[in-house]
Design an enzyme around this catalytic site. Structure first.
Site, PDB file in Angstrom:
ATOM      1  N   HIS A  74      87.860  95.215 116.094  1.00 20.87           N
ATOM      2  CA  HIS A  74      87.390  94.621 114.804  1.00 20.87           C
ATOM      3  C   HIS A  74      87.735  93.304 114.946  1.00 20.87           C
ATOM      4  O   HIS A  74      88.522  92.497 115.782  1.00 20.87           O
ATOM      5  CB  HIS A  74      88.334  95.410 113.765  1.00 20.87           C
ATOM      6  CG  HIS A  74      87.878  96.806 113.817  1.00 20.87           C
ATOM      7  ND1 HIS A  74      88.545  97.934 114.290  1.00 20.87           N
ATOM      8  CD2 HIS A  74      86.924  97.221 112.935  1.00 20.87           C
ATOM      9  CE1 HIS A  74      87.814  98.745 113.930  1.00 20.87           C
ATOM     10  NE2 HIS A  74      86.914  98.841 112.993  1.00 20.87           N
ATOM     11  N   LYS A 133      81.320 109.996 108.655  1.00 22.26           N
ATOM     12  CA  LYS A 133      82.607 109.955 107.785  1.00 22.26           C
ATOM     13  C   LYS A 133      82.404 110.444 106.459  1.00 22.26           C
ATOM     14  O   LYS A 133      83.175 111.095 105.647  1.00 22.26           O
ATOM     15  CB  LYS A 133      82.997 108.480 107.843  1.00 22.26           C
ATOM     16  CG  LYS A 133      83.870 108.066 108.999  1.00 22.26           C
ATOM     17  CD  LYS A 133      85.032 108.871 109.005  1.00 22.26           C
ATOM     18  CE  LYS A 133      86.122 108.457 109.974  1.00 22.26           C
ATOM     19  NZ  LYS A 133      87.356 109.205 110.083  1.00 22.26           N
ATOM     20  N   SER A 145      86.638 105.203 105.550  1.00 16.64           N
ATOM     21  CA  SER A 145      86.753 103.752 105.532  1.00 16.64           C
ATOM     22  C   SER A 145      85.739 103.006 104.723  1.00 16.64           C
ATOM     23  O   SER A 145      84.905 103.567 104.106  1.00 16.64           O
ATOM     24  CB  SER A 145      86.165 103.411 107.027  1.00 16.64           C
ATOM     25  OG  SER A 145      86.184 102.201 107.128  1.00 16.64           O
ATOM     26  N   SER A 146      86.304 101.862 104.388  1.00 15.21           N
ATOM     27  CA  SER A 146      85.486 101.103 103.088  1.00 15.21           C
ATOM     28  C   SER A 146      84.066 100.664 103.724  1.00 15.21           C
ATOM     29  O   SER A 146      83.357 100.511 102.729  1.00 15.21           O
ATOM     30  CB  SER A 146      86.181  99.675 102.883  1.00 15.21           C
ATOM     31  OG  SER A 146      86.373  99.075 104.157  1.00 15.21           O
ATOM     32  N   CYS A 147      83.936 100.917 104.986  1.00 13.73           N
ATOM     33  CA  CYS A 147      82.573 100.548 105.421  1.00 13.73           C
ATOM     34  C   CYS A 147      81.509 101.540 105.041  1.00 13.73           C
ATOM     35  O   CYS A 147      80.345 101.340 105.575  1.00 13.73           O
ATOM     36  CB  CYS A 147      82.676 100.041 106.869  1.00 13.73           C
ATOM     37  SG  CYS A 147      82.732 101.654 108.101  1.00 13.73           S
ATOM     38  N   PRO A 180      90.696 103.662 103.564  1.00  8.87           N
ATOM     39  CA  PRO A 180      91.316 102.411 103.829  1.00  8.87           C
ATOM     40  C   PRO A 180      90.318 101.355 103.926  1.00  8.87           C
ATOM     41  O   PRO A 180      89.139 101.500 104.341  1.00  8.87           O
ATOM     42  CB  PRO A 180      92.154 102.739 104.978  1.00  8.87           C
ATOM     43  CG  PRO A 180      91.254 103.976 105.877  1.00  8.87           C
ATOM     44  CD  PRO A 180      90.591 104.573 104.751  1.00  8.87           C
ATOM     45  N   GLY A 206      97.496 106.665 114.303  1.00  6.28           N
ATOM     46  CA  GLY A 206      98.299 107.748 114.552  1.00  6.28           C
ATOM     47  C   GLY A 206      99.509 107.385 114.644  1.00  6.28           C
ATOM     48  O   GLY A 206     100.753 107.899 114.453  1.00  6.28           O
ATOM     49  N   LEU A 259      91.731  97.642 108.879  1.00  4.85           N
ATOM     50  CA  LEU A 259      93.310  97.857 109.198  1.00  4.85           C
ATOM     51  C   LEU A 259      93.559  96.861 110.207  1.00  4.85           C
ATOM     52  O   LEU A 259      92.741  96.575 110.971  1.00  4.85           O
ATOM     53  CB  LEU A 259      93.577  99.304 109.600  1.00  4.85           C
ATOM     54  CG  LEU A 259      93.183 100.196 108.447  1.00  4.85           C
ATOM     55  CD1 LEU A 259      93.367 101.633 109.093  1.00  4.85           C
ATOM     56  CD2 LEU A 259      94.185 100.112 107.362  1.00  4.85           C
ATOM     57  N   TYR A 268      78.263 105.962 111.826  1.00  2.62           N
ATOM     58  CA  TYR A 268      79.646 105.982 111.799  1.00  2.62           C
ATOM     59  C   TYR A 268      79.797 106.587 110.002  1.00  2.62           C
ATOM     60  O   TYR A 268      80.441 107.404 110.065  1.00  2.62           O
ATOM     61  CB  TYR A 268      80.504 104.989 111.925  1.00  2.62           C
ATOM     62  CG  TYR A 268      81.917 104.682 111.586  1.00  2.62           C
ATOM     63  CD1 TYR A 268      82.361 104.176 110.304  1.00  2.62           C
ATOM     64  CD2 TYR A 268      82.811 105.492 112.378  1.00  2.62           C
ATOM     65  CE1 TYR A 268      83.561 104.234 110.196  1.00  2.62           C
ATOM     66  CE2 TYR A 268      84.172 105.487 112.034  1.00  2.62           C
ATOM     67  CZ  TYR A 268      84.614 104.912 111.015  1.00  2.62           C
ATOM     68  OH  TYR A 268      85.902 104.898 110.590  1.00  2.62           O
ATOM     69  N   ASP A 306      76.499  89.290 110.460  1.00  2.00           N
ATOM     70  CA  ASP A 306      77.679  89.164 109.662  1.00  2.00           C
ATOM     71  C   ASP A 306      78.338  90.728 109.074  1.00  2.00           C
ATOM     72  O   ASP A 306      79.487  90.858 108.707  1.00  2.00           O
ATOM     73  CB  ASP A 306      77.098  88.597 108.292  1.00  2.00           C
ATOM     74  CG  ASP A 306      77.306  86.985 108.529  1.00  2.00           C
ATOM     75  OD1 ASP A 306      76.830  86.284 107.644  1.00  2.00           O
ATOM     76  OD2 ASP A 306      78.285  86.427 109.196  1.00  2.00           O
TER      77      ASP A 306
END
Ligand code: GFB
Length: 296
Positions: free
Chosen positions: A166, A127, A94-96, A150, A3, A153, A123, A256
Protein backbone atom coordinates in the site's frame (compact mmCIF):
# COMPACT_ATOMS: atom_id res chain seq x y z
CA UNK A 1 0.16 -6.91 10.06
CA UNK A 2 -3.37 -6.99 11.51
CA UNK A 3 -3.03 -10.48 12.98
CA UNK A 4 0.18 -9.63 14.84
CA UNK A 5 -1.39 -6.40 16.14
CA UNK A 6 -4.38 -8.39 17.44
CA UNK A 7 -2.03 -10.83 19.19
CA UNK A 8 -0.09 -7.93 20.79
CA UNK A 9 -3.35 -6.33 21.95
CA UNK A 10 -4.89 -9.53 23.33
CA UNK A 11 -1.67 -10.53 25.12
CA UNK A 12 -1.38 -7.01 26.60
CA UNK A 13 -4.90 -7.50 28.01
CA UNK A 14 -3.79 -10.72 29.71
CA UNK A 15 -5.19 -13.30 27.28
CA UNK A 16 -2.76 -16.22 27.46
CA UNK A 17 -5.13 -18.67 25.77
CA UNK A 18 -4.72 -17.56 22.16
CA UNK A 19 -5.01 -20.34 19.57
CA UNK A 20 -2.62 -19.42 16.75
CA UNK A 21 -1.53 -21.23 13.59
CA UNK A 22 0.98 -20.24 10.93
CA UNK A 23 0.04 -20.64 7.27
CA UNK A 24 2.30 -23.72 7.13
CA UNK A 25 0.36 -25.28 10.04
CA UNK A 26 -3.13 -24.44 8.77
CA UNK A 27 -3.95 -23.65 5.13
CA UNK A 28 -7.15 -21.59 5.28
CA UNK A 29 -7.72 -22.33 1.59
CA UNK A 30 -8.39 -25.99 2.51
CA UNK A 31 -11.92 -26.41 3.87
CA UNK A 32 -11.27 -29.82 5.47
CA UNK A 33 -8.23 -28.52 7.37
CA UNK A 34 -10.23 -25.52 8.63
CA UNK A 35 -13.19 -27.71 9.71
CA UNK A 36 -10.83 -30.05 11.58
CA UNK A 37 -9.12 -27.09 13.29
CA UNK A 38 -12.39 -25.61 14.58
CA UNK A 39 -13.78 -29.04 15.61
CA UNK A 40 -10.62 -29.65 17.64
CA UNK A 41 -9.98 -26.20 19.13
CA UNK A 42 -13.50 -24.74 19.51
CA UNK A 43 -12.24 -21.18 20.29
CA UNK A 44 -14.57 -18.83 22.18
CA UNK A 45 -14.04 -15.99 19.67
CA UNK A 46 -12.60 -15.86 16.16
CA UNK A 47 -10.78 -12.85 14.69
CA UNK A 48 -10.54 -13.35 10.92
CA UNK A 49 -7.60 -11.19 9.84
CA UNK A 50 -6.26 -13.49 7.12
CA UNK A 51 -6.84 -12.34 3.54
CA UNK A 52 -5.10 -11.75 0.23
CA UNK A 53 -4.50 -7.97 0.38
CA UNK A 54 -2.37 -5.45 -1.49
CA UNK A 55 -2.10 -2.00 -2.92
CA UNK A 56 -3.53 -0.59 -6.10
CA UNK A 57 -0.97 -2.30 -8.38
CA UNK A 58 -1.28 -5.73 -6.72
CA UNK A 59 -5.07 -5.60 -7.02
CA UNK A 60 -4.90 -4.61 -10.69
CA UNK A 61 -2.32 -7.30 -11.50
CA UNK A 62 -3.87 -10.28 -9.67
CA UNK A 63 -7.70 -10.05 -9.68
CA UNK A 64 -8.17 -13.84 -9.91
CA UNK A 65 -6.01 -14.52 -6.84
CA UNK A 66 -7.72 -11.72 -4.92
CA UNK A 67 -11.23 -13.01 -5.58
CA UNK A 68 -10.46 -16.73 -5.23
CA UNK A 69 -8.32 -16.59 -2.09
CA UNK A 70 -10.50 -14.12 -0.22
CA UNK A 71 -13.73 -15.98 -1.03
CA UNK A 72 -12.12 -19.31 -0.08
CA UNK A 73 -10.55 -18.11 3.20
CA UNK A 74 -13.61 -16.27 4.50
CA UNK A 75 -16.08 -18.99 3.44
CA UNK A 76 -14.01 -21.71 5.10
CA UNK A 77 -13.52 -19.76 8.33
CA UNK A 78 -17.04 -18.32 8.67
CA UNK A 79 -18.75 -21.65 7.90
CA UNK A 80 -16.16 -23.66 9.84
CA UNK A 81 -16.66 -21.51 12.93
CA UNK A 82 -20.46 -21.81 12.67
CA UNK A 83 -20.32 -25.59 12.03
CA UNK A 84 -18.17 -26.11 15.15
CA UNK A 85 -20.60 -24.08 17.25
CA UNK A 86 -18.66 -20.79 17.54
CA UNK A 87 -20.95 -17.87 18.20
CA UNK A 88 -18.56 -14.89 18.03
CA UNK A 89 -16.49 -13.95 15.02
CA UNK A 90 -15.10 -10.65 13.79
CA UNK A 91 -14.70 -10.25 10.03
CA UNK A 92 -12.67 -7.43 8.44
CA UNK A 93 -13.90 -5.57 5.35
CA UNK A 94 -12.12 -2.50 3.94
CA UNK A 95 -13.07 1.06 3.01
CA UNK A 96 -12.13 0.32 -0.61
CA UNK A 97 -15.19 -1.96 -1.02
CA UNK A 98 -17.56 1.00 -0.83
CA UNK A 99 -18.67 2.55 -4.16
CA UNK A 100 -15.97 4.61 -5.92
CA UNK A 101 -18.02 7.78 -5.72
CA UNK A 102 -19.82 7.25 -2.43
CA UNK A 103 -20.73 10.55 -0.75
CA UNK A 104 -18.11 11.51 1.83
CA UNK A 105 -17.68 10.77 4.64
CA UNK A 106 -18.91 7.25 3.78
CA UNK A 107 -21.69 5.88 5.98
CA UNK A 108 -22.19 2.14 6.53
CA UNK A 109 -25.40 2.07 4.47
CA UNK A 110 -23.48 3.21 1.35
CA UNK A 111 -22.37 -0.38 0.71
CA UNK A 112 -23.67 -1.70 -2.65
CA UNK A 113 -25.13 1.71 -3.52
CA UNK A 114 -22.94 2.31 -6.59
CA UNK A 115 -20.20 1.15 -8.96
CA UNK A 116 -16.97 -0.14 -7.48
CA UNK A 117 -13.43 1.15 -8.04
CA UNK A 118 -12.19 -0.93 -11.05
CA UNK A 119 -8.63 -1.39 -9.73
CA UNK A 120 -9.80 -3.49 -6.80
CA UNK A 121 -13.24 -4.76 -7.92
CA UNK A 122 -12.34 -8.45 -7.46
CA UNK A 123 -11.21 -7.87 -3.89
CA UNK A 124 -14.28 -5.75 -3.16
CA UNK A 125 -16.74 -8.33 -4.55
CA UNK A 126 -15.12 -11.04 -2.42
CA UNK A 127 -15.15 -8.92 0.74
CA UNK A 128 -18.76 -7.80 0.14
CA UNK A 129 -19.67 -11.49 -0.05
CA UNK A 130 -18.00 -11.97 3.35
CA UNK A 131 -20.02 -9.11 4.84
CA UNK A 132 -23.23 -10.58 3.40
CA UNK A 133 -22.31 -14.08 4.66
CA UNK A 134 -21.86 -12.87 8.25
CA UNK A 135 -25.22 -11.07 8.12
CA UNK A 136 -26.92 -14.14 6.61
CA UNK A 137 -25.54 -16.50 9.28
CA UNK A 138 -26.64 -14.05 12.00
CA UNK A 139 -30.14 -13.94 10.49
CA UNK A 140 -30.58 -17.68 9.88
CA UNK A 141 -28.53 -19.21 12.71
CA UNK A 142 -28.52 -16.50 15.39
CA UNK A 143 -24.72 -16.13 15.35
CA UNK A 144 -22.88 -12.95 16.41
CA UNK A 145 -20.58 -12.58 13.41
CA UNK A 146 -19.71 -8.87 13.27
CA UNK A 147 -17.99 -6.96 10.46
CA UNK A 148 -15.55 -4.08 11.01
CA UNK A 149 -14.80 -1.87 7.99
CA UNK A 150 -11.33 -0.31 8.44
CA UNK A 151 -9.82 2.54 6.42
CA UNK A 152 -6.24 2.19 5.05
CA UNK A 153 -3.98 0.71 7.72
CA UNK A 154 -0.26 0.97 8.46
CA UNK A 155 2.22 -0.05 11.13
CA UNK A 156 4.64 -2.82 12.19
CA UNK A 157 4.78 -5.96 10.01
CA UNK A 158 3.31 -4.07 7.06
CA UNK A 159 4.20 -5.23 3.53
CA UNK A 160 7.04 -3.09 2.10
CA UNK A 161 7.36 -4.84 -1.27
CA UNK A 162 7.15 -2.01 -3.80
CA UNK A 163 5.01 -4.02 -6.27
CA UNK A 164 2.35 -5.20 -3.81
CA UNK A 165 2.48 -2.71 -0.93
CA UNK A 166 0.00 0.00 0.00
CA UNK A 167 1.05 3.61 -0.40
CA UNK A 168 2.34 4.44 3.09
CA UNK A 169 4.88 1.60 3.43
CA UNK A 170 5.83 1.92 -0.26
CA UNK A 171 6.64 5.62 0.10
CA UNK A 172 8.48 4.99 3.39
CA UNK A 173 10.72 2.44 1.69
CA UNK A 174 11.27 4.55 -1.46
CA UNK A 175 12.00 7.74 0.48
CA UNK A 176 14.31 5.97 2.94
CA UNK A 177 16.29 4.36 0.10
CA UNK A 178 16.49 7.73 -1.71
CA UNK A 179 17.89 9.37 1.41
CA UNK A 180 20.47 6.61 1.96
CA UNK A 181 21.48 6.64 -1.72
CA UNK A 182 21.31 10.46 -1.85
CA UNK A 183 18.99 10.40 -4.88
CA UNK A 184 17.75 13.72 -6.27
CA UNK A 185 14.10 12.65 -6.62
CA UNK A 186 11.52 9.97 -5.82
CA UNK A 187 8.61 8.89 -8.04
CA UNK A 188 5.14 9.13 -6.50
CA UNK A 189 2.42 7.24 -8.39
CA UNK A 190 -0.60 9.13 -9.71
CA UNK A 191 -1.38 12.84 -9.40
CA UNK A 192 -0.93 13.02 -5.62
CA UNK A 193 -4.46 14.46 -5.36
CA UNK A 194 -6.35 11.38 -4.04
CA UNK A 195 -7.21 11.57 -0.35
CA UNK A 196 -6.62 8.63 2.01
CA UNK A 197 -7.47 7.99 5.67
CA UNK A 198 -4.82 6.13 7.66
CA UNK A 199 -5.31 4.26 10.94
CA UNK A 200 -2.42 2.72 12.89
CA UNK A 201 -2.86 -1.04 13.07
CA UNK A 202 -2.61 -1.02 16.89
CA UNK A 203 -5.65 1.30 16.94
CA UNK A 204 -7.47 -1.14 14.67
CA UNK A 205 -6.64 -4.04 17.00
CA UNK A 206 -7.92 -1.99 19.96
CA UNK A 207 -11.13 -1.23 18.05
CA UNK A 208 -11.61 -4.93 17.13
CA UNK A 209 -11.43 -6.01 20.78
CA UNK A 210 -13.69 -3.09 21.75
CA UNK A 211 -16.27 -4.23 19.15
CA UNK A 212 -16.18 -7.90 20.18
CA UNK A 213 -16.90 -6.73 23.74
CA UNK A 214 -19.43 -3.97 23.02
CA UNK A 215 -21.06 -4.39 19.60
CA UNK A 216 -23.71 -6.96 18.78
CA UNK A 217 -25.53 -5.54 15.73
CA UNK A 218 -25.47 -7.61 12.56
CA UNK A 219 -24.80 -4.56 10.37
CA UNK A 220 -21.17 -3.64 9.60
CA UNK A 221 -19.48 -0.74 11.43
CA UNK A 222 -16.79 1.66 10.14
CA UNK A 223 -13.44 1.83 11.94
CA UNK A 224 -11.49 4.90 10.87
CA UNK A 225 -9.18 7.68 12.01
CA UNK A 226 -11.70 10.42 11.23
CA UNK A 227 -9.49 12.61 8.99
CA UNK A 228 -7.86 12.05 5.60
CA UNK A 229 -4.79 13.47 3.82
CA UNK A 230 -3.81 14.00 0.17
CA UNK A 231 -1.20 11.57 -1.15
CA UNK A 232 1.09 14.50 -2.02
CA UNK A 233 0.86 15.77 1.58
CA UNK A 234 1.47 12.24 2.90
CA UNK A 235 4.60 12.00 0.74
CA UNK A 236 5.81 15.31 2.19
CA UNK A 237 5.13 14.14 5.75
CA UNK A 238 6.99 10.83 5.24
CA UNK A 239 9.88 12.74 3.59
CA UNK A 240 10.18 14.89 6.73
CA UNK A 241 10.10 11.86 9.06
CA UNK A 242 12.61 9.92 6.93
CA UNK A 243 14.83 12.96 6.29
CA UNK A 244 14.63 12.95 2.47
CA UNK A 245 15.14 16.46 1.06
CA UNK A 246 14.99 15.76 -2.69
CA UNK A 247 12.17 16.28 -5.17
CA UNK A 248 8.86 14.38 -5.32
CA UNK A 249 8.01 13.59 -8.96
CA UNK A 250 4.39 12.64 -9.69
CA UNK A 251 3.87 10.00 -12.41
CA UNK A 252 0.29 10.47 -13.62
CA UNK A 253 0.65 7.41 -15.88
CA UNK A 254 0.12 5.38 -12.69
CA UNK A 255 -3.49 5.01 -11.44
CA UNK A 256 -4.97 7.28 -8.76
CA UNK A 257 -7.71 4.79 -7.82
CA UNK A 258 -10.60 6.03 -5.70
CA UNK A 259 -10.47 9.84 -5.34
CA UNK A 260 -11.48 9.72 -1.67
CA UNK A 261 -12.74 7.17 0.89
CA UNK A 262 -13.10 8.93 4.24
CA UNK A 263 -15.20 6.83 6.62
CA UNK A 264 -18.04 8.22 8.72
CA UNK A 265 -17.01 6.94 12.17
CA UNK A 266 -19.79 8.62 14.17
CA UNK A 267 -21.41 5.24 14.97
CA UNK A 268 -18.18 3.85 16.51
CA UNK A 269 -17.36 7.14 18.26
CA UNK A 270 -20.87 7.15 19.77
CA UNK A 271 -20.08 3.71 21.27
CA UNK A 272 -17.12 5.35 23.01
CA UNK A 273 -14.10 4.42 20.87
CA UNK A 274 -11.46 6.78 19.50
CA UNK A 275 -8.01 6.13 17.94
CA UNK A 276 -4.87 7.02 19.90
CA UNK A 277 -2.12 7.34 17.25
CA UNK A 278 -1.84 10.70 15.47
CA UNK A 279 -0.62 10.17 11.89
CA UNK A 280 2.83 11.76 12.30
CA UNK A 281 3.50 9.86 15.56
CA UNK A 282 2.36 6.63 13.90
CA UNK A 283 4.62 7.22 10.88
CA UNK A 284 7.60 7.95 13.16
CA UNK A 285 6.93 4.76 15.16
CA UNK A 286 6.53 2.70 11.96
CA UNK A 287 9.75 4.15 10.50
CA UNK A 288 11.64 3.18 13.69
CA UNK A 289 10.21 -0.34 13.33
CA UNK A 290 11.18 -0.40 9.63
CA UNK A 291 14.77 0.62 10.39
CA UNK A 292 15.15 -2.10 13.02
CA UNK A 293 13.62 -4.84 10.85
CA UNK A 294 14.64 -4.13 7.23
CA UNK A 295 18.07 -3.71 5.71
CA UNK A 296 18.44 -0.37 3.86
O1 GFB B 1 -2.47 2.38 -0.97
P1 GFB B 1 -2.76 2.18 -2.42
O2 GFB B 1 -1.89 1.25 -3.17
O3 GFB B 1 -4.25 1.63 -2.58
O4 GFB B 1 -2.74 3.59 -3.21
P2 GFB B 1 -5.67 2.33 -2.44
C1 GFB B 1 -3.24 4.75 -2.63
C2 GFB B 1 -2.88 5.93 -3.52
O5 GFB B 1 -1.47 6.17 -3.36
C3 GFB B 1 -3.12 5.74 -5.02
C4 GFB B 1 -0.89 6.39 -4.63
O6 GFB B 1 -3.66 6.95 -5.52
C5 GFB B 1 -1.72 5.50 -5.55
O7 GFB B 1 -1.57 5.95 -6.90
N1 GFB B 1 0.54 6.06 -4.60
C6 GFB B 1 1.54 6.95 -4.81
C7 GFB B 1 1.09 4.85 -4.39
N2 GFB B 1 2.74 6.34 -4.78
C8 GFB B 1 2.48 5.02 -4.53
C9 GFB B 1 3.33 3.89 -4.37
O8 GFB B 1 4.57 3.95 -4.50
N3 GFB B 1 2.72 2.71 -4.08
C10 GFB B 1 1.36 2.60 -3.94
N4 GFB B 1 0.82 1.39 -3.64
N5 GFB B 1 0.51 3.65 -4.10
C11 GFB B 1 -6.37 -0.06 -1.74
C12 GFB B 1 -7.08 -1.25 -2.36
O9 GFB B 1 -6.63 1.07 -2.55
O10 GFB B 1 -6.88 0.20 -0.44
C13 GFB B 1 -6.88 -2.46 -1.51
O11 GFB B 1 -6.59 -1.47 -3.68
C14 GFB B 1 -7.08 -2.19 -0.02
O12 GFB B 1 -7.76 -3.48 -1.93
C15 GFB B 1 -6.53 -0.85 0.43
O13 GFB B 1 -8.43 -2.25 0.27
C16 GFB B 1 -7.00 -0.51 1.83
O14 GFB B 1 -5.82 2.98 -1.12
O15 GFB B 1 -5.93 3.17 -3.65
Amino acid sequence: MVGSALVRKLQSEGYDNLVLRTRAELDLLRQSEVQRFFDQEKPDSVFLAAARVGGILANSASPAQFIYENLQIQTNVIHGAFRAGMNRLLFLGSSCIYPKFASQPITEDSLLSGKLEPTNESYAVAKIAGVAMCEAYNQQYGTRFITAMPCNLYGPNDNFDLNTAHVLPALMRKLHAAKVQQLASVEIWGTGRPMREFLHVDDLADACLFLVRNYSESKLINVGFGEDIAIAELAGLISEVVGFEGELVFNSDMPDGTPRKLLDVSKLNALGWKPRHALRDGIEETYAWYLSHHQA
